[in-house]
Scaffold this active site. Structure first.
Site, PDB file in Angstrom:
ATOM      1  N   LEU A   1       5.742   1.778   4.332  1.00 40.51           N
ATOM      2  CA  LEU A   1       6.352   0.505   3.949  1.00 40.51           C
ATOM      3  C   LEU A   1       7.309   0.649   2.759  1.00 40.51           C
ATOM      4  O   LEU A   1       7.656  -0.324   2.103  1.00 40.51           O
ATOM      5  CB  LEU A   1       5.260  -0.529   3.638  1.00 40.51           C
ATOM      6  N   GLY A   2       7.691   1.881   2.498  1.00 41.03           N
ATOM      7  CA  GLY A   2       8.757   2.111   1.519  1.00 41.03           C
ATOM      8  C   GLY A   2       8.328   2.004   0.059  1.00 41.03           C
ATOM      9  O   GLY A   2       9.169   1.706  -0.797  1.00 41.03           O
ATOM     10  N   SER A   3       7.052   2.245  -0.234  1.00 38.86           N
ATOM     11  CA  SER A   3       6.606   2.110  -1.633  1.00 38.86           C
ATOM     12  C   SER A   3       7.324   3.104  -2.550  1.00 38.86           C
ATOM     13  O   SER A   3       7.715   2.745  -3.665  1.00 38.86           O
ATOM     14  CB  SER A   3       5.093   2.279  -1.744  1.00 38.86           C
TER      15      SER A   3
ATOM     16  N   ASP B   1      15.377   3.411   3.211  1.00 50.09           N
ATOM     17  CA  ASP B   1      14.394   2.782   2.314  1.00 50.09           C
ATOM     18  C   ASP B   1      15.020   2.404   0.975  1.00 50.09           C
ATOM     19  O   ASP B   1      14.822   1.296   0.466  1.00 50.09           O
ATOM     20  CB  ASP B   1      13.223   3.737   2.043  1.00 50.09           C
TER      21      ASP B   1
ATOM     22  N   ALA C   1      10.320   4.446  -2.296  1.00 46.75           N
ATOM     23  CA  ALA C   1      11.712   4.032  -2.550  1.00 46.75           C
ATOM     24  C   ALA C   1      11.740   2.854  -3.513  1.00 46.75           C
ATOM     25  O   ALA C   1      12.569   2.801  -4.429  1.00 46.75           O
ATOM     26  CB  ALA C   1      12.393   3.645  -1.239  1.00 46.75           C
ATOM     27  N   ALA C   2      10.811   1.904  -3.324  1.00 44.31           N
ATOM     28  CA  ALA C   2      10.787   0.725  -4.192  1.00 44.31           C
ATOM     29  C   ALA C   2      10.469   1.142  -5.634  1.00 44.31           C
ATOM     30  O   ALA C   2      11.091   0.653  -6.587  1.00 44.31           O
ATOM     31  CB  ALA C   2       9.772  -0.290  -3.675  1.00 44.31           C
TER      32      ALA C   2
ATOM     33  N   PRO D   1       0.832  -1.205   0.000  1.00 44.79           N
ATOM     34  CA  PRO D   1       0.000   0.000   0.000  1.00 44.79           C
ATOM     35  C   PRO D   1       0.867   1.256   0.000  1.00 44.79           C
ATOM     36  O   PRO D   1       1.949   1.252   0.592  1.00 44.79           O
ATOM     37  CB  PRO D   1      -0.796  -0.118   1.313  1.00 44.79           C
TER      38      PRO D   1
ATOM     39  N   GLY E   1       1.911   5.168   0.938  1.00 45.56           N
ATOM     40  CA  GLY E   1       1.743   6.058   2.090  1.00 45.56           C
ATOM     41  C   GLY E   1       1.534   5.295   3.386  1.00 45.56           C
ATOM     42  O   GLY E   1       0.966   5.808   4.332  1.00 45.56           O
TER      43      GLY E   1
HETATM   44  C1  MEV Z   1       9.951   7.191   7.489  1.00 43.56           C
HETATM   45  O1  MEV Z   1       9.675   5.873   6.997  1.00 43.56           O
HETATM   46  C2  MEV Z   1      10.985   7.131   8.585  1.00 43.56           C
HETATM   47  C3  MEV Z   1      11.509   8.490   9.042  1.00 43.56           C
HETATM   48  O2  MEV Z   1      12.561   8.213   9.982  1.00 43.56           O
HETATM   49  C4  MEV Z   1      12.078   9.300   7.900  1.00 43.56           C
HETATM   50  C5  MEV Z   1      13.301   8.675   7.244  1.00 43.56           C
HETATM   51  O3  MEV Z   1      13.996   7.876   7.864  1.00 43.56           O
HETATM   52  O4  MEV Z   1      13.551   9.059   6.073  1.00 43.56           O
HETATM   53  C6  MEV Z   1      10.457   9.286   9.743  1.00 43.56           C
END
Ligand code: MEV
Length: 327
Positions: A113-115, A159, A117-118, A108, A110
Site C-alpha cells: 500500500l505504498g508505506s 508509489d 514511498a509515503a 500497514p 509491507g
Molecule cells: C509493487 O507495489 C508493484 C511492483 O510493480 C513494483 C513496482 O512497480 O515498483 C511489483
C-alpha cells in the site's frame, strides 16, 4: 519549531509487475496517510520513534546505519535515513543539533500500500521545510523515487508520484510520463490485507527469473496485462463498472500465473467476489500483502467477510498529496 508532513499511501488498480517491463499502470492515492513530525534534538543524534510499529532507535547519517532493537520492524527506517542523507548532501546543510522524529502510520507496512514511498516523500518534504528550502512537487517525487531505488534496488515511480501528488494516475510506458486521471466518481474499494509482509524486491526477482526461463510464455502475459490496463483506463473514463470488475479479475488470473499469489490472498479474492465484489485482485507485489475488491453497493458485505478471514478496511481515493507545515 516543529515540522509535520503527511503523505498518502496508494493502491495499484492495474499493471503491477508488468510496469517493471515498460507496460502501463493505473494507481490511486488513498485516504490513509503517513505522518512525520521532526524537531530539533536534545543531543546530536537523530532519534526516531514510531508508536504503531513499537520502534525506537537512532540513525547515523555518516556511516548510514540504523540502530534499532526491533530488527523485524525497523526496515522502514532505512527510507528515513536515506532521505535525510539525500537532503544533507543535496543542500549542504547538516542536522548538527540532532533531530527527534516521530513516525505515525495509518497504513500497514509491507502490505503493498505504498508505506515506504509515503514515508520517503513525507520525510523529504519535512526536511526541506526544516532547512527553509522550497521544493516543487516534481523534484520531491523525483528525489523520493531515487531514495526508493537506493533502498530497494528496483521500483517504478508510481508509489512516490502518488504520495507526492495524490489523485489517480496512469503511468505511460513509452515516455515514463505520469498522467493525472481526473476521475469524477468515487470508486468503492475494500482492502483485504494479510499479516504476511510482501517483499517487493524479492518478488520482482522471482518474476524476472520466470520471464527469463519462459520468455515465450511470460512475454505474452505482459502484453495482455498492457491491454487490460489500456481497456481499464477507458472503462474508468466511461464509468463502466462491469467491465472494470471483469478486467480486475482477468488481471488477477495473470498475476497468479506469474507466481505471486498465495493461498490466503486467493481465499480473500474469491470471498470478495462471492460477497458481491464486481472484481478483486492482488494489489502491489503479491506474495503476502493485500488484495483490492471493487464492490459498488456491496462494501459492507465484502468488508464483513474479509474481516472474518483477515484484516480489511474500506478506502477512498485521496486527491491530496503530500502536505507539510511548520508549527
Ligand atoms: C509493487 O507495489 C508493484 C511492483 O510493480 C513494483 C513496482 O512497480 O515498483 C511489483
Amino acid at each position: 519549531m516543529k515540522i509535520t508532513a503527511s503523505a498518502p499511501g496508494k493502491v495499484i488498480l492495474f499493471g503491477e509487475h508488468s510496469v517493471v517491463y515498460g507496460k502501463p499502470a493505473i494507481a490511486v492515492a488513498v485516504n490513509r496517510h503517513v505522518h512525520i513530525t521532526i524537531q530539533e534534538g536534545s543531543d546530536t543524534l537523530i532519534h526516531v520513534h514510531s508508536p504503531e510499529l513499537e520502534v525506537s532507535g537512532y540513525l547515523e547519517l555518516e556511516d548510514e546505519t540504523v540502530n534499532c532493537e526491533n530488527k523485524l520492524k525497523s526496515g522502514i527506517l532505512n527510507y528515513i535515513l536515506k532521505s535525510l542523507k539525500k537532503i544533507q548532501d543535496g543542500t549542504g546543510s547538516t542536522f548538527k543539533k540532532g533531530l527527534e522524529i516521530t513516525l505515525e502510520l495509518e497504513i500497514p507496512i509491507g502490505a503493498g500500500l505504498g508505506s515506504s514511498a509515503a514515508v520517503t516523500v513525507a520525510t523529504l518534504a519535512a526536511a526541506f521545510k526544516y532547512f527553509n528550502q522550497e521544493v516543487d512537487r516534481k523534484k520531491l517525487a523525483q528525489l523520493a523515487h531515487e531514495v526508493e531505488l537506493e533502498v530497494q534496488g528496483a521500483a517504478s515511480p508510481i508509489d512516490t508520484a502518488l504520495s507526492t501528488y495524490g489523485g489517480a494516475i496512469y503511468l505511460s510506458p513509452e515516455t515514463g510520463e505520469i498522467i493525472n486521471l481526473s476521475l469524477d466518481w468515487n470508486i468503492p474499494l475494500v482492502i483485504g490485507h494479510t499479516l504476511r509482509e510482501s517483499n517487493t524486491a524479492q518478488l520482482i526477482k522471482t518474476v524476472r527469473n520466470k520471464k527469463e526461463r519462459y520468455p515465450s510464455i511470460l512475454n505474452p502475459l505482459f502484453e495482455s496485462m498492457e491491454q487490460i490496463t489500456l481497456e481499464a483506463r477507458e472503462a474508468l473514463t466511461r464509468k463502466d463498472e462491469n467491465r472494470l470488475g471483469e478486467l480486475m479479475n482477468i488481471n488477477h488470473g495473470l498475476l497468479d500465473a506469474l507466481g505471486v499469489n498465495t493461498p490466503v490472498l486467493s481465499k480473500m479474492i474469491y470471498l470478495a467476489r462471492e460477497s458481491g465484489a464486481k472484481g478483486s485482485k492482488i494489489t502491489g507485489a503479491g506474495g503476502g500483502g493485500s488484495i483490492i475488491a471493487y464492490c459498488p453497493g456491496k462494501e459492507e458485505e465484502v468488508l464483513k467477510q474479509l474481516k472474518m478471514e483477515e484484516n480489511a478496511f474500506p478506502i477512498q481515493i485521496s486527491q491530496n498529496g503530500c502536505q507539510v507545515k511548520k508549527i
